[in-house]
Scaffold this motif. Sequence first.
Motif, PDB file in Angstrom:
ATOM      1  N   SER A   1       0.817  -1.216   0.000  1.00 28.67           N
ATOM      2  CA  SER A   1       0.000   0.000   0.000  1.00 28.67           C
ATOM      3  C   SER A   1       0.851   1.265   0.000  1.00 28.67           C
ATOM      4  N   ASP A   2       1.988   1.237   0.700  1.00 28.92           N
ATOM      5  CA  ASP A   2       2.862   2.415   0.716  1.00 28.92           C
ATOM      6  C   ASP A   2       3.422   2.694  -0.672  1.00 28.92           C
ATOM      7  N   GLU A   3       3.795   1.632  -1.374  1.00 31.80           N
ATOM      8  CA  GLU A   3       4.346   1.815  -2.728  1.00 31.80           C
ATOM      9  C   GLU A   3       3.260   2.289  -3.688  1.00 31.80           C
ATOM     10  N   GLU A   4       2.042   1.766  -3.516  1.00 28.44           N
ATOM     11  CA  GLU A   4       0.935   2.240  -4.340  1.00 28.44           C
ATOM     12  C   GLU A   4       0.691   3.726  -4.108  1.00 28.44           C
ATOM     13  N   GLU A   5       0.740   4.133  -2.844  1.00 33.14           N
ATOM     14  CA  GLU A   5       0.533   5.553  -2.519  1.00 33.14           C
ATOM     15  C   GLU A   5       1.644   6.410  -3.098  1.00 33.14           C
ATOM     16  N   GLU A   6       2.874   5.896  -3.071  1.00 31.59           N
ATOM     17  CA  GLU A   6       4.002   6.630  -3.648  1.00 31.59           C
ATOM     18  C   GLU A   6       3.783   6.892  -5.140  1.00 31.59           C
ATOM     19  N   VAL A   7       3.276   5.878  -5.854  1.00 32.12           N
ATOM     20  CA  VAL A   7       3.015   6.054  -7.290  1.00 32.12           C
ATOM     21  C   VAL A   7       1.897   7.068  -7.505  1.00 32.12           C
ATOM     22  N   GLN A   8       0.800   6.921  -6.761  1.00 26.47           N
ATOM     23  CA  GLN A   8      -0.364   7.787  -6.958  1.00 26.47           C
ATOM     24  C   GLN A   8      -0.089   9.228  -6.553  1.00 26.47           C
ATOM     25  N   SER A   9       0.911   9.458  -5.710  1.00 31.24           N
ATOM     26  CA  SER A   9       1.196  10.819  -5.246  1.00 31.24           C
ATOM     27  C   SER A   9       1.882  11.678  -6.298  1.00 31.24           C
ATOM     28  N   GLN A  10       2.370  11.064  -7.356  1.00 27.47           N
ATOM     29  CA  GLN A  10       3.014  11.839  -8.420  1.00 27.47           C
ATOM     30  C   GLN A  10       1.969  12.676  -9.144  1.00 27.47           C
ATOM     31  N   ASN A  11       2.370  13.880  -9.571  1.00 31.11           N
ATOM     32  CA  ASN A  11       1.394  14.831 -10.116  1.00 31.11           C
ATOM     33  C   ASN A  11       1.183  14.730 -11.620  1.00 31.11           C
ATOM     34  N   MET A  12       1.902  13.846 -12.279  1.00 29.43           N
ATOM     35  CA  MET A  12       1.736  13.669 -13.725  1.00 29.43           C
ATOM     36  C   MET A  12       1.724  12.183 -14.039  1.00 29.43           C
ATOM     37  N   ASN A  13       0.929  11.796 -15.047  1.00 35.74           N
ATOM     38  CA  ASN A  13       0.846  10.386 -15.427  1.00 35.74           C
ATOM     39  C   ASN A  13       2.206   9.811 -15.800  1.00 35.74           C
ATOM     40  N   ARG A  14       3.000  10.609 -16.500  1.00 33.64           N
ATOM     41  CA  ARG A  14       4.310  10.121 -16.923  1.00 33.64           C
ATOM     42  C   ARG A  14       5.189   9.814 -15.713  1.00 33.64           C
ATOM     43  N   LYS A  15       5.114  10.665 -14.673  1.00 39.59           N
ATOM     44  CA  LYS A  15       5.896  10.422 -13.457  1.00 39.59           C
ATOM     45  C   LYS A  15       5.382   9.195 -12.722  1.00 39.59           C
TER      46      LYS A  15
END
Length: 349
Positions: free
Chosen positions: A296-310
């Motif tokens: 869940s922490d890694e999922e949150e890390e991905v979702q916290s990025q502000n652009m789809n490419r990031k």
Amino acid sequence: PGAGSFQCSVTGLGFEVNMAVTIRYRYASWNRHLSAAAQEAWVVAGPLFNIEVQPGAVDAVHLPHFVCLAEDVDVSNCTIAHFKTQRMILETPTKLNAFYAVLENPSFSLLGVLWRRLRSTLNSLPMHSLVLIFQQLSAANTTLHLYLIPDDNSVKQAIEKQEMNWNSKLIPKPPPLSPLFFGCSYQVSSTPHVVITPEPQLPFCYKSPKEQQLFIEIYIRNMAEEIWLHITDGRNGTLVWKASLRSGRNGTSILISAWCLLGAAFMKKHKEELCHRMGRISPILLHLRDANIINSDEEEEVQSQNMNRKKNRVLLQLVEKKGAEAQEQLYRILREKDLFLITDLEKSS
């Protein structure tokens, strides 16, 4: 719901439509429609579909095939069989890519992909294939059924349905690392205390989903230690697939780990394109969570990025750090969720 490109997640069948439309389709049997003379001249190269749709609504249909084009196959031998009033009409595909034959401005009834049989080289057509392993839950000790089939969803689903009726459980596994050839036999081997019946050789061939598919039974009296399965080419002994088997936590289930080089190689080669072109990431993250590849922490890390490419880049970096098996899982998820993207990238390479 409107104009666009759509793909069936069950069959792999794809459509490009110019309006909102309802399309009805189901699998059909090659054996019922392909005459004996035609079977001598043509090799089945994909499922046969019965498609019903409003005329003029479909600009193109994408028909799945399982011929491996990476082996410098003569694509001029590919054709689309169109059955009308019991007659077979052969149509030339508009385009051909790694997994689909595309026919533009189609009319519909029964459609499927065939490949011209070269009589001088009957075994020269390389095929994408699947290894299916089922554990029989009601059998004594550990009993497995192993199938070697072309990568045809209609055949795979027929086997799954039959095995479920036999109270069996599918054990996930990757496909063979190299294409296989119709007409050849492949040898299955294991450690000495594993019994393989009726014999350890499987001919690789196409059998209609309505027919009983060929399989071998693997009986393991004691799963206390790790066991390896190997499949080799009967002509030259080349290893085409291998997997290790071991008991699950409760002692009644089987876990399989196998070569996972396809996904890792694909991710490395197309990392930049995937960063720019991967679409909706939430379903991909959900599948990776379910497979225990990310937490869940890694999922949150991905979702916290502000652009789809990031988001895409962070996800790819996370999976890359977890190794080849994690990359293979992501590769399979992308093939399921965005097959057109994966096909386009594989075609470009």
